[in-house]
Write a protein that holds these residues in place. Structure first.
Motif, PDB file in Angstrom:
ATOM      1  N   ARG A 135     -37.164 -57.132  21.878  1.00  0.00           N
ATOM      2  CA  ARG A 135     -35.915 -57.819  21.533  1.00  0.00           C
ATOM      3  C   ARG A 135     -35.207 -58.291  22.795  1.00  0.00           C
ATOM      4  NH1 ARG A 135     -33.292 -53.179  18.006  1.00  0.00           N
ATOM      5  NH2 ARG A 135     -34.011 -52.188  19.885  1.00  0.00           N
ATOM      6  N   ARG A 136     -34.657 -59.481  22.715  1.00  0.00           N
ATOM      7  CA  ARG A 136     -33.848 -60.028  23.802  1.00  0.00           C
ATOM      8  C   ARG A 136     -32.589 -60.616  23.197  1.00  0.00           C
ATOM      9  NH1 ARG A 136     -36.767 -57.160  25.683  1.00  0.00           N
ATOM     10  NH2 ARG A 136     -38.352 -57.451  27.273  1.00  0.00           N
ATOM     11  N   HIS A 137     -31.497 -60.444  23.897  1.00  0.00           N
ATOM     12  CA  HIS A 137     -30.200 -60.957  23.465  1.00  0.00           C
ATOM     13  C   HIS A 137     -29.963 -62.303  24.133  1.00  0.00           C
ATOM     14  CE1 HIS A 137     -28.711 -57.169  21.569  1.00  0.00           C
ATOM     15  NE2 HIS A 137     -29.748 -56.718  22.255  1.00  0.00           N
ATOM     16  N   TRP A 138     -29.638 -63.303  23.326  1.00  0.00           N
ATOM     17  CA  TRP A 138     -29.481 -64.682  23.787  1.00  0.00           C
ATOM     18  C   TRP A 138     -28.101 -65.220  23.427  1.00  0.00           C
ATOM     19  CZ3 TRP A 138     -33.563 -68.124  25.393  1.00  0.00           C
ATOM     20  CH2 TRP A 138     -34.830 -67.559  25.403  1.00  0.00           C
ATOM     21  N   HIS A 139     -27.552 -66.073  24.291  1.00  0.00           N
ATOM     22  CA  HIS A 139     -26.436 -66.921  23.870  1.00  0.00           C
ATOM     23  C   HIS A 139     -27.008 -67.862  22.802  1.00  0.00           C
ATOM     24  CE1 HIS A 139     -25.100 -66.148  28.136  1.00  0.00           C
ATOM     25  NE2 HIS A 139     -24.025 -65.818  27.462  1.00  0.00           N
ATOM     26  N   ARG A 140     -26.254 -68.173  21.801  1.00  0.00           N
ATOM     27  CA  ARG A 140     -26.766 -69.054  20.737  1.00  0.00           C
ATOM     28  C   ARG A 140     -27.184 -70.423  21.264  1.00  0.00           C
ATOM     29  NH1 ARG A 140     -22.259 -66.917  16.587  1.00  0.00           N
ATOM     30  NH2 ARG A 140     -23.324 -64.991  16.020  1.00  0.00           N
ATOM     31  N   PRO A 141     -26.385 -71.071  22.129  1.00  0.00           N
ATOM     32  CA  PRO A 141     -26.829 -72.379  22.649  1.00  0.00           C
ATOM     33  C   PRO A 141     -28.107 -72.271  23.495  1.00  0.00           C
ATOM     34  CG  PRO A 141     -24.481 -72.095  23.026  1.00  0.00           C
ATOM     35  CD  PRO A 141     -25.011 -70.770  22.548  1.00  0.00           C
ATOM     36  N   CYS A 142     -28.268 -71.187  24.218  1.00  0.00           N
ATOM     37  CA  CYS A 142     -29.481 -71.001  25.031  1.00  0.00           C
ATOM     38  C   CYS A 142     -30.702 -70.855  24.136  1.00  0.00           C
ATOM     39  CB  CYS A 142     -29.342 -69.788  25.944  1.00  0.00           C
ATOM     40  SG  CYS A 142     -28.109 -69.975  27.229  1.00  0.00           S
ATOM     41  N   TRP A 143     -30.565 -70.139  23.033  1.00  0.00           N
ATOM     42  CA  TRP A 143     -31.675 -69.984  22.097  1.00  0.00           C
ATOM     43  C   TRP A 143     -32.082 -71.350  21.537  1.00  0.00           C
ATOM     44  CZ3 TRP A 143     -35.468 -66.954  20.783  1.00  0.00           C
ATOM     45  CH2 TRP A 143     -36.095 -67.120  19.549  1.00  0.00           C
ATOM     46  N   ARG A 144     -31.085 -72.148  21.140  1.00  0.00           N
ATOM     47  CA  ARG A 144     -31.388 -73.462  20.578  1.00  0.00           C
ATOM     48  C   ARG A 144     -32.001 -74.398  21.622  1.00  0.00           C
ATOM     49  NH1 ARG A 144     -26.327 -72.487  18.195  1.00  0.00           N
ATOM     50  NH2 ARG A 144     -25.334 -73.869  19.690  1.00  0.00           N
ATOM     51  N   ASP A 177     -43.109 -71.993  20.508  1.00  0.00           N
ATOM     52  CA  ASP A 177     -43.329 -70.745  21.246  1.00  0.00           C
ATOM     53  C   ASP A 177     -43.638 -69.576  20.320  1.00  0.00           C
ATOM     54  OD1 ASP A 177     -40.765 -70.711  20.200  1.00  0.00           O
ATOM     55  OD2 ASP A 177     -39.841 -69.847  21.984  1.00  0.00           O
ATOM     56  N   GLY A 178     -43.969 -69.865  19.057  1.00  0.00           N
ATOM     57  CA  GLY A 178     -44.365 -68.818  18.132  1.00  0.00           C
ATOM     58  C   GLY A 178     -43.375 -68.579  17.018  1.00  0.00           C
ATOM     59  N   ARG A 179     -43.615 -67.520  16.293  1.00  0.00           N
ATOM     60  CA  ARG A 179     -42.749 -67.109  15.178  1.00  0.00           C
ATOM     61  C   ARG A 179     -41.861 -65.978  15.672  1.00  0.00           C
ATOM     62  NH1 ARG A 179     -44.616 -66.343   9.060  1.00  0.00           N
ATOM     63  NH2 ARG A 179     -44.152 -68.542   9.179  1.00  0.00           N
ATOM     64  N   TRP A 180     -40.579 -66.069  15.357  1.00  0.00           N
ATOM     65  CA  TRP A 180     -39.586 -65.120  15.857  1.00  0.00           C
ATOM     66  C   TRP A 180     -38.766 -64.520  14.726  1.00  0.00           C
ATOM     67  CZ3 TRP A 180     -39.050 -64.067  21.066  1.00  0.00           C
ATOM     68  CH2 TRP A 180     -39.763 -64.894  21.925  1.00  0.00           C
ATOM     69  N   GLN A 202     -32.517 -61.295   9.956  1.00  0.00           N
ATOM     70  CA  GLN A 202     -31.785 -62.235   9.122  1.00  0.00           C
ATOM     71  C   GLN A 202     -32.583 -63.503   8.865  1.00  0.00           C
ATOM     72  OE1 GLN A 202     -28.012 -62.778  11.074  1.00  0.00           O
ATOM     73  NE2 GLN A 202     -27.117 -61.093   9.951  1.00  0.00           N
ATOM     74  N   ALA A 203     -33.471 -63.845   9.803  1.00  0.00           N
ATOM     75  CA  ALA A 203     -34.243 -65.074   9.656  1.00  0.00           C
ATOM     76  C   ALA A 203     -35.559 -64.933  10.401  1.00  0.00           C
ATOM     77  CB  ALA A 203     -33.451 -66.252  10.227  1.00  0.00           C
ATOM     78  N   VAL A 204     -36.515 -65.713   9.963  1.00  0.00           N
ATOM     79  CA  VAL A 204     -37.769 -65.865  10.690  1.00  0.00           C
ATOM     80  C   VAL A 204     -37.839 -67.329  11.065  1.00  0.00           C
ATOM     81  CG1 VAL A 204     -40.275 -65.708  10.585  1.00  0.00           C
ATOM     82  CG2 VAL A 204     -38.884 -63.990   9.437  1.00  0.00           C
ATOM     83  N   GLU A 205     -37.990 -67.596  12.369  1.00  0.00           N
ATOM     84  CA  GLU A 205     -38.036 -68.973  12.856  1.00  0.00           C
ATOM     85  C   GLU A 205     -39.393 -69.259  13.468  1.00  0.00           C
ATOM     86  OE1 GLU A 205     -34.862 -70.059  15.481  1.00  0.00           O
ATOM     87  OE2 GLU A 205     -33.343 -69.099  14.221  1.00  0.00           O
ATOM     88  N   ASP A 206     -39.932 -70.417  13.132  1.00  0.00           N
ATOM     89  CA  ASP A 206     -41.180 -70.882  13.731  1.00  0.00           C
ATOM     90  C   ASP A 206     -40.858 -71.953  14.750  1.00  0.00           C
ATOM     91  OD1 ASP A 206     -43.180 -69.413  12.258  1.00  0.00           O
ATOM     92  OD2 ASP A 206     -42.595 -70.596  10.513  1.00  0.00           O
ATOM     93  N   GLY A 207     -41.556 -71.917  15.869  1.00  0.00           N
ATOM     94  CA  GLY A 207     -41.372 -72.927  16.901  1.00  0.00           C
ATOM     95  C   GLY A 207     -42.613 -73.047  17.747  1.00  0.00           C
TER      96      GLY A 207
END
Length: 80
Positions: free
Chosen positions: A58-67, A13-16, A6-11
């Motif tokens: 792939r890893r499953h994250w809580h949304r607040p933990c990802w942020r 820690d890399g591109r996700w 759905q999205a590509v995020e850069d940070g």
């Protein structure tokens, strides 16, 4: 865009590749690498994997933990 992404995020820690999961279709319990707590079936969350990796990462994250993953000290999220 890749199927299921759905999205590509850069940070720092890399591109996700990131996909939001509403939770309604989930029948499994996952463990969030951000807080090491369970994500029970039916709970909305997200799945992320390195853009230069495979879906096997792939890893499953809580949304607040990802942020908050940048604020948790040395990041180990890449290969958890």
């Amino acid at each position: 865009m890749l199927a299921g992404v759905q999205a590509v995020e850069d940070g720092p820690d890399g591109r996700w590749h990131v996909r939001n999961l509403p939770g309604g279709g989930s029948a499994k319990t996952y463990r969030c690498p951000g807080c090491d707590q369970e994500i029970p079936p039916g709970v909305p969350h997200l799945v992320a994997w390195p853009a230069d990796g495979s879906t096997e990462e792939r890893r499953h994250w809580h949304r607040p933990c990802w942020r908050a993953r940048y604020r948790r000290g040395p990041s180990n999220s890449r290969r958890r």
